[in-house]
Motif scaffolding. Sequence first.
Motif, mmCIF file in Angstrom:
data_model
loop_
_atom_site.group_PDB
_atom_site.id
_atom_site.type_symbol
_atom_site.label_atom_id
_atom_site.label_comp_id
_atom_site.label_asym_id
_atom_site.label_seq_id
_atom_site.Cartn_x
_atom_site.Cartn_y
_atom_site.Cartn_z
ATOM 1 N N LEU B 90 0.856 -1.178 0.000
ATOM 2 C CA LEU B 90 0.000 0.000 0.000
ATOM 3 C C LEU B 90 0.895 1.231 0.000
ATOM 4 N N PHE B 91 0.325 2.375 -0.350
ATOM 5 C CA PHE B 91 1.072 3.629 -0.265
ATOM 6 C C PHE B 91 0.894 4.126 1.172
ATOM 7 N N ARG B 93 1.823 6.602 3.091
ATOM 8 C CA ARG B 93 1.522 7.990 3.464
ATOM 9 C C ARG B 93 0.408 8.592 2.612
ATOM 10 N N LEU B 94 -0.367 7.732 1.974
ATOM 11 C CA LEU B 94 -1.606 8.202 1.346
ATOM 12 C C LEU B 94 -2.753 7.632 2.182
ATOM 13 N N VAL B 102 -5.689 6.250 -6.569
ATOM 14 C CA VAL B 102 -4.494 6.179 -7.417
ATOM 15 C C VAL B 102 -4.752 5.257 -8.608
#
Lengths: 307, 243
Positions: B90-91, B93-94, B102
């Motif tokens: 996963l990203f 810091r999103l 995304v």
Amino acid sequence: MTAYLESLAVLCAIAAILASSLDLVLGFAGIFSVAHAVFFGIGAYAASLVALHLTASLAFALAVAMAAGAGAGLLLAVPALRVREEYFVVASLGFQVVATTVFEQWQAVTGGIGGLTGIPPPTVAGLKVESYAGMAALSVLLAGAVLAGLRALVRSRLGRALQALNQDEVAAQAAGHNPVTLRTLAVVVSCSLASVGGVIYAFFSSFVNPESFTLDESVRVMVMVIMGGAGTTAGPLLGALFVTLFPALLSFLTIPDQFLGPIQRLAYGLIVVVLMVYEPDGMVGLARRLRRLRALAPAGKPGESTA
Amino acid sequence: MKAQLEISSLSKAFGGNAVLDRVDLEVAACAVSAVIGPNGAGKTTLFNAISGFVPPDRGQITLEGVELVGMPPHRIAELGVGRTFQNLRLFPRLTVLENVLVALDRTERRQSRRRRQVQARALLERAGVSASPDTFASDLSFAEQKFVSLARALACGHRILLLDEPGSGLDPPSLERMYALVRSLAAEGRTILLIEHNLDVVRELAERVVFLDRGRALARGTPAQVFASPEAANSYFGGEPEP
């Protein structure tokens, strides 16, 4: 004194533009470039040439400078982003060295080491902006526009994709994003915006020479971003203000002139090292930490009343 | 049954070590298929080859007749191949919502921003993510992160979903949630290919199974057939330990 403050405002505006535009690549896209001063310089030379030979219209100078900055950015990005990321730093360093040489040697266009002089004041909607106050207002407005544009960009899907790419390239690709296109776009936008700083600089100082666009300046801009907090919108602005105003503050102390330079460099170096080790998010990170401490403080001291 | 994804004699070697050795695989449309096999069997390399991260040395991979070999990962994702990763990716810091956006930003790029937001929320709900969409992904529990990664894969996997160990790290209630989700996706016509260590998961979900060992597809059929095959039995149920 007022003229001094107004010129400080212009310098702060330029620094804010340079730092914020660098942060788009450094903080958000995770690309380390040590060539940002080149695009600052390209903007300054483009605006000077336009003003000296064509028109002093600010809008026209901005358009030409931004196009030149974007073109030069493409020149750096297209070959450099195809190799592994770490090499981009090296490629940008090479680009900086080549550009400095071009600025110094291309006598016919850049005026060589002597530079270009006698740049007329800019005109906005037919009005000549000659006063320091006018220049300061114009610079702050332009910086505001650049910062607002960058803020909108970072919050757009392009900004989101850049952050995703920076956080996990494989996952970003699996979500349909092309890393080369995205990074190239980020570099081009960043370089184009950096050239806006150059336009202000050329009109403000009415004189440009290669000394202002060296590796030292690129490093100074990078220090602003790291000191303020990379990958945030407030960080580069804070860093830019600090790095620009710190020498002005020092000049109020009675330090002999010959020590001022070394003291500044030592202080920057020290601050960057300390921040890198203890607070990688820079001044913005420190501020967040303080806010958290303050939020905890009443609970942490049971004896004290919060009323 | 029509094959959605066809893999024929796919080979890949890393430094002279064959990781995939002439693998043939047909993934049926609108069904759940599984690839099983011990560690190092080549399962993840197979996924990486399908999604474009590892170029195979030889062989073809076609999705509804379109050759995928040679395409970069983002193009394959755009064709409707969604995948999850064993380590989620996963990203961090999103936010949860942004993690899904995304992917939607590409697959639904002609839609309005507002419409994509609505779709992202719907996908999160579909995947049963109960955390606030504004939470940072890194602040979630592993199980919740796993369901967010499923929602993200759903955002681009309209042709086929590749699920890398969907059951690993999930407690029994979360496993039940995952089963229900995968079953409902298959029921509405999604093609799903999963790789799994855990045979219970395969038994629960898969209609077709391929057993992969040291890069070779050694057995294929229904789960019961494959589990009963001497090759798989040897590897999974107490054969000689591998040297």
